[in-house]
Design a protein around this motif. Structure first.
Motif, mmCIF file in Angstrom:
data_model
loop_
_atom_site.group_PDB
_atom_site.id
_atom_site.type_symbol
_atom_site.label_atom_id
_atom_site.label_comp_id
_atom_site.label_asym_id
_atom_site.label_seq_id
_atom_site.Cartn_x
_atom_site.Cartn_y
_atom_site.Cartn_z
ATOM 1 N N ASN A 1 0.801 -1.234 0.000
ATOM 2 C CA ASN A 1 0.000 0.000 0.000
ATOM 3 C C ASN A 1 0.828 1.277 0.000
ATOM 4 O O ASN A 1 0.256 2.371 0.033
ATOM 5 C CB ASN A 1 -0.944 0.013 1.209
ATOM 6 C CG ASN A 1 -1.998 -1.075 1.118
ATOM 7 O OD1 ASN A 1 -2.406 -1.462 0.021
ATOM 8 N ND2 ASN A 1 -2.409 -1.599 2.254
ATOM 9 N N THR A 2 2.161 1.141 -0.058
ATOM 10 C CA THR A 2 2.982 2.362 0.029
ATOM 11 C C THR A 2 2.719 3.288 -1.167
ATOM 12 O O THR A 2 2.714 4.506 -1.008
ATOM 13 C CB THR A 2 4.489 2.033 0.116
ATOM 14 O OG1 THR A 2 4.838 1.209 -0.997
ATOM 15 C CG2 THR A 2 4.818 1.294 1.403
ATOM 16 N N GLY A 3 2.469 2.737 -2.339
ATOM 17 C CA GLY A 3 2.202 3.547 -3.528
ATOM 18 C C GLY A 3 0.970 4.432 -3.330
ATOM 19 O O GLY A 3 0.965 5.606 -3.698
ATOM 20 N N PHE A 4 -0.070 3.848 -2.739
ATOM 21 C CA PHE A 4 -1.285 4.617 -2.450
ATOM 22 C C PHE A 4 -0.970 5.800 -1.526
ATOM 23 O O PHE A 4 -1.377 6.938 -1.797
ATOM 24 C CB PHE A 4 -2.354 3.707 -1.814
ATOM 25 C CG PHE A 4 -3.454 4.464 -1.133
ATOM 26 C CD1 PHE A 4 -4.390 5.169 -1.883
ATOM 27 C CD2 PHE A 4 -3.543 4.512 0.253
ATOM 28 C CE1 PHE A 4 -5.410 5.897 -1.259
ATOM 29 C CE2 PHE A 4 -4.552 5.239 0.880
ATOM 30 C CZ PHE A 4 -5.478 5.933 0.128
ATOM 31 N N TYR A 5 -0.222 5.545 -0.461
ATOM 32 C CA TYR A 5 0.077 6.625 0.484
ATOM 33 C C TYR A 5 1.030 7.660 -0.115
ATOM 34 O O TYR A 5 0.961 8.834 0.241
ATOM 35 C CB TYR A 5 0.586 6.065 1.815
ATOM 36 C CG TYR A 5 -0.537 5.435 2.609
ATOM 37 C CD1 TYR A 5 -1.539 6.216 3.160
ATOM 38 C CD2 TYR A 5 -0.631 4.050 2.765
ATOM 39 C CE1 TYR A 5 -2.605 5.658 3.850
ATOM 40 C CE2 TYR A 5 -1.692 3.473 3.456
ATOM 41 C CZ TYR A 5 -2.675 4.281 4.006
ATOM 42 O OH TYR A 5 -3.733 3.725 4.685
ATOM 43 N N GLU A 6 1.873 7.237 -1.021
ATOM 44 C CA GLU A 6 2.733 8.212 -1.712
ATOM 45 C C GLU A 6 1.876 9.184 -2.535
ATOM 46 O O GLU A 6 2.154 10.386 -2.556
ATOM 47 C CB GLU A 6 3.764 7.488 -2.588
ATOM 48 C CG GLU A 6 4.928 6.966 -1.743
ATOM 49 C CD GLU A 6 5.773 5.908 -2.450
ATOM 50 O OE1 GLU A 6 5.506 5.624 -3.639
ATOM 51 O OE2 GLU A 6 6.682 5.349 -1.800
ATOM 52 N N LYS A 7 0.819 8.662 -3.139
ATOM 53 C CA LYS A 7 -0.095 9.544 -3.884
ATOM 54 C C LYS A 7 -0.802 10.537 -2.953
ATOM 55 O O LYS A 7 -1.275 11.575 -3.396
ATOM 56 C CB LYS A 7 -1.150 8.712 -4.625
ATOM 57 C CG LYS A 7 -0.613 8.033 -5.862
ATOM 58 C CD LYS A 7 -1.725 7.270 -6.579
ATOM 59 C CE LYS A 7 -1.138 6.214 -7.504
ATOM 60 N NZ LYS A 7 -2.077 5.132 -7.791
#
Lengths: 156, 156
Positions: B136-142
């Motif tokens: 889920n890190t990609g989501f939080y980076e967004k």
């Protein structure tokens, strides 16, 4: 409230008189900044007002390890969060673990983590979590912790 | 206390009547367990008693996104921790983000994170942190977050 540890060290809740030594100890960890004795005193008073819904377990447990002469060697916090999930479960958050530079290499970090973990366990936590640098995961594994995910942050 | 979002969705603090829908929404995230309406009510009451030392900012901010018919689509929490470090700074902890299975793919997770991040920013946080799965890190980076370390845990 004082608990004896090994080699003449003991651990107890933080107190008003610890101001300068706690600031010094925390400076090994991060920026402490220009906190005044008055703000420190008001913070301790604030922490003391917060309890879990049993009205007896403190939310903030900020404890210091002192040596046989009373000098502060380490400081750390566990604060307790009450959730809906896990049947209204409690999660412990370990924060701001710091060992004074003068006292490093004496295994005080491990004693501190074990103590705070015990505080959380007795409070009824179903789990305790903490965030650390990748380079410190080995230390926390020795304390019984295991990798659970990634810490993400945003700074203002 | 109700704030309008896009596409007829709005966000507001959790309330007593949300019990069944919040349980259902959180079940997409983890084990909710056998929490009774009475324990839920007592938990909400407890959360409402906790303030920062300004006596006006809530420690627990548990908010729900509802659609135009009032159905709960997502739930998430930011709670606020008051520290010694960073001049007596405040850290926000985002916890228990869950989007109901019926409402996934509508970008509600991002709206929720942006909202809670804003709650923390307005409360004066110098940073907000959260823990997530690697996937889920990609989501939080967004959402503006970046990798800050490793989450470690111990379970009882």
């Amino acid at each position: 409230m004082i608990q004896q540890l090994e080699n003449g060290f003991s651990i107890r809740p933080i107190s008003l008189n610890d101001f300068e030594e706690v600031k010094d100890t925390l400076s090994a960890l991060t920026v402490v900044g220009e906190i005044s004795p008055e703000i420190y005193a008001s913070l301790l008073k604030y922490w003391d007002t917060l309890y879990l819904d049993d009205n007896k377990t403190k939310v903030y447990n900020v404890h210091v390890i002192v040596d046989s002469s009373g000098t502060i060697c380490a400081v750390g916090t566990i604060f307790l969060e009450k959730k809906i999930i896990h049947c209204g479960g409690i999660v412990g958050h370990i924060e701001d673990i710091s060992v004074n530079k003068k006292c490093q290499g004496m295994k005080l970090g491990k004693l501190l983590i074990e103590h705070l973990t015990n505080v959380g366990r007795k409070a009824g936590c179903y789990k305790i979590i903490l965030d650390c640098d990748v380079k410190n995961t080995g230390f926390y594994e020795k304390c019984g912790y295991s990798n659970a995910g990634v810490e993400m942050q945003i700074r203002f």
